[in-house]
Design a protein around this motif. Sequence first.
Motif, mmCIF file in Angstrom:
data_model
loop_
_atom_site.group_PDB
_atom_site.id
_atom_site.type_symbol
_atom_site.label_atom_id
_atom_site.label_comp_id
_atom_site.label_asym_id
_atom_site.label_seq_id
_atom_site.Cartn_x
_atom_site.Cartn_y
_atom_site.Cartn_z
ATOM 1 N N PHE A 1 0.806 -1.214 0.000
ATOM 2 C CA PHE A 1 0.000 0.000 0.000
ATOM 3 C C PHE A 1 0.841 1.267 0.000
ATOM 4 O O PHE A 1 0.323 2.349 0.240
ATOM 5 C CB PHE A 1 -0.938 -0.003 1.216
ATOM 6 C CG PHE A 1 -1.936 -1.117 1.177
ATOM 7 C CD1 PHE A 1 -3.057 -1.032 0.367
ATOM 8 C CD2 PHE A 1 -1.741 -2.265 1.916
ATOM 9 C CE1 PHE A 1 -3.968 -2.058 0.319
ATOM 10 C CE2 PHE A 1 -2.647 -3.297 1.880
ATOM 11 C CZ PHE A 1 -3.762 -3.200 1.066
ATOM 12 N N TYR A 2 2.125 1.140 -0.267
ATOM 13 C CA TYR A 2 3.020 2.298 -0.270
ATOM 14 C C TYR A 2 3.278 2.689 -1.721
ATOM 15 O O TYR A 2 4.032 2.019 -2.436
ATOM 16 C CB TYR A 2 4.325 1.945 0.451
ATOM 17 C CG TYR A 2 5.204 3.137 0.707
ATOM 18 C CD1 TYR A 2 4.792 4.150 1.550
ATOM 19 C CD2 TYR A 2 6.444 3.245 0.099
ATOM 20 C CE1 TYR A 2 5.579 5.246 1.798
ATOM 21 C CE2 TYR A 2 7.245 4.328 0.346
ATOM 22 C CZ TYR A 2 6.815 5.327 1.190
ATOM 23 O OH TYR A 2 7.595 6.409 1.429
ATOM 24 N N TYR A 3 2.624 3.762 -2.174
ATOM 25 C CA TYR A 3 2.666 4.139 -3.589
ATOM 26 C C TYR A 3 3.489 5.393 -3.871
ATOM 27 O O TYR A 3 3.628 5.773 -5.022
ATOM 28 C CB TYR A 3 1.242 4.397 -4.105
ATOM 29 C CG TYR A 3 0.349 3.190 -4.052
ATOM 30 C CD1 TYR A 3 0.562 2.126 -4.900
ATOM 31 C CD2 TYR A 3 -0.702 3.124 -3.151
ATOM 32 C CE1 TYR A 3 -0.258 1.016 -4.862
ATOM 33 C CE2 TYR A 3 -1.526 2.011 -3.110
ATOM 34 C CZ TYR A 3 -1.301 0.965 -3.974
ATOM 35 O OH TYR A 3 -2.113 -0.131 -3.926
ATOM 36 N N THR A 4 4.007 6.043 -2.875
ATOM 37 C CA THR A 4 4.565 7.379 -3.093
ATOM 38 C C THR A 4 6.081 7.406 -3.273
ATOM 39 O O THR A 4 6.652 8.478 -3.315
ATOM 40 C CB THR A 4 4.214 8.278 -1.890
ATOM 41 O OG1 THR A 4 4.721 7.686 -0.698
ATOM 42 C CG2 THR A 4 2.718 8.465 -1.779
ATOM 43 N N THR A 5 6.730 6.266 -3.384
ATOM 44 C CA THR A 5 8.188 6.263 -3.535
ATOM 45 C C THR A 5 8.566 6.525 -4.983
ATOM 46 O O THR A 5 8.119 5.805 -5.875
ATOM 47 C CB THR A 5 8.760 4.890 -3.101
ATOM 48 O OG1 THR A 5 8.304 4.603 -1.802
ATOM 49 C CG2 THR A 5 10.253 4.896 -3.134
ATOM 50 N N PRO A 6 9.389 7.533 -5.248
ATOM 51 C CA PRO A 6 9.898 7.687 -6.615
ATOM 52 C C PRO A 6 10.895 6.576 -6.924
ATOM 53 O O PRO A 6 11.712 6.211 -6.083
ATOM 54 C CB PRO A 6 10.578 9.067 -6.596
ATOM 55 C CG PRO A 6 10.873 9.321 -5.163
ATOM 56 C CD PRO A 6 9.851 8.586 -4.361
ATOM 57 N N ALA B 1 18.059 3.025 -5.803
ATOM 58 C CA ALA B 1 18.083 1.574 -5.636
ATOM 59 C C ALA B 1 17.123 1.130 -4.537
ATOM 60 O O ALA B 1 16.444 0.110 -4.657
ATOM 61 C CB ALA B 1 19.504 1.113 -5.318
ATOM 62 N N LEU B 2 17.066 1.915 -3.457
ATOM 63 C CA LEU B 2 16.147 1.591 -2.369
ATOM 64 C C LEU B 2 14.691 1.656 -2.830
ATOM 65 O O LEU B 2 13.862 0.832 -2.440
ATOM 66 C CB LEU B 2 16.380 2.543 -1.195
ATOM 67 C CG LEU B 2 15.566 2.268 0.068
ATOM 68 C CD1 LEU B 2 15.883 0.882 0.612
ATOM 69 C CD2 LEU B 2 15.835 3.322 1.121
ATOM 70 N N ALA B 3 14.389 2.616 -3.706
ATOM 71 C CA ALA B 3 13.031 2.736 -4.224
ATOM 72 C C ALA B 3 12.676 1.554 -5.115
ATOM 73 O O ALA B 3 11.542 1.075 -5.110
ATOM 74 C CB ALA B 3 12.881 4.040 -4.989
ATOM 75 N N ARG B 4 13.648 1.058 -5.890
ATOM 76 C CA ARG B 4 13.375 -0.120 -6.722
ATOM 77 C C ARG B 4 13.139 -1.360 -5.868
ATOM 78 O O ARG B 4 12.294 -2.192 -6.179
ATOM 79 C CB ARG B 4 14.535 -0.321 -7.707
ATOM 80 C CG ARG B 4 14.534 0.706 -8.838
ATOM 81 C CD ARG B 4 15.517 0.327 -9.921
ATOM 82 N NE ARG B 4 16.911 0.526 -9.476
ATOM 83 C CZ ARG B 4 17.556 1.676 -9.526
ATOM 84 N NH1 ARG B 4 16.951 2.751 -9.995
ATOM 85 N NH2 ARG B 4 18.812 1.761 -9.127
ATOM 86 N N VAL B 5 13.873 -1.484 -4.756
ATOM 87 C CA VAL B 5 13.638 -2.594 -3.835
ATOM 88 C C VAL B 5 12.244 -2.472 -3.218
ATOM 89 O O VAL B 5 11.510 -3.464 -3.104
ATOM 90 C CB VAL B 5 14.732 -2.635 -2.739
ATOM 91 C CG1 VAL B 5 14.358 -3.614 -1.644
ATOM 92 C CG2 VAL B 5 16.064 -3.008 -3.350
ATOM 93 N N ALA B 6 11.860 -1.240 -2.841
ATOM 94 C CA ALA B 6 10.522 -1.027 -2.277
ATOM 95 C C ALA B 6 9.443 -1.369 -3.297
ATOM 96 O O ALA B 6 8.395 -1.934 -2.942
ATOM 97 C CB ALA B 6 10.375 0.417 -1.804
ATOM 98 N N ALA B 7 9.686 -1.072 -4.584
ATOM 99 C CA ALA B 7 8.712 -1.406 -5.625
ATOM 100 C C ALA B 7 8.588 -2.914 -5.789
ATOM 101 O O ALA B 7 7.481 -3.442 -5.973
ATOM 102 C CB ALA B 7 9.116 -0.751 -6.941
#
Length: 197
Positions: free
Chosen positions: A138-143, A147-153
């Motif tokens: 449910f976390y949609y706001t990460t650009p 690299a951390l954002a790609r892991v979160a995606a």
Amino acid sequence: MVLSRIVVDSPLFRIAQYLFVGVSLGLAFVVAYHQVLAPAVRAVSAGQDRAVIYGVPLALGLLLLPRISRRQEFSWLANLPLALVFGVGAALAVGGAIIGTIVPQITDSANRPLTGDPAQVAGTIVLALGTMVTLAAFYYTTPRSTALARVAAQVSALGHWLLMIAFGFFFASAVQSYMSALIERIGAVLRFFGLLA
């Protein structure tokens, strides 16, 4: 008559539908009149001490009546009891969800020990990871530039898959219960006609 809807939208289904809704509304009105409205009016007219207890809900109920008329200048009065009903209902739903579901689940997940049987330890770890992965869905706001954002995606995509699997299990369970009820009803009909022992 209801099962005729499987073949085609027949008048038999419409008759059963209207009969069910009409009888349900008639029964609800009779029960509400005899068990709620009539005792409230008698209590209000009988004594002063009960006038407040029954008078306020009766007045709020009477404020709903302007919605029946086509005149719009008094229909706003119905917004007062409706706002009270929806506000109290929403507060009870949110409070019940927090106190009855979310807090017990959090405390149960947090209090599971990481000692003892290896299967129990593995289950606790899988539960904790599954909870975090599902919440990450449910976390949609990460650009997605770092690299951390790609892991979160990727974790979010895994959480979506976990949610879809859980919804699939819930849907299969619902279909299974509906089919069990249908089989029981068909068996009752066949037993009624003597086609099943």
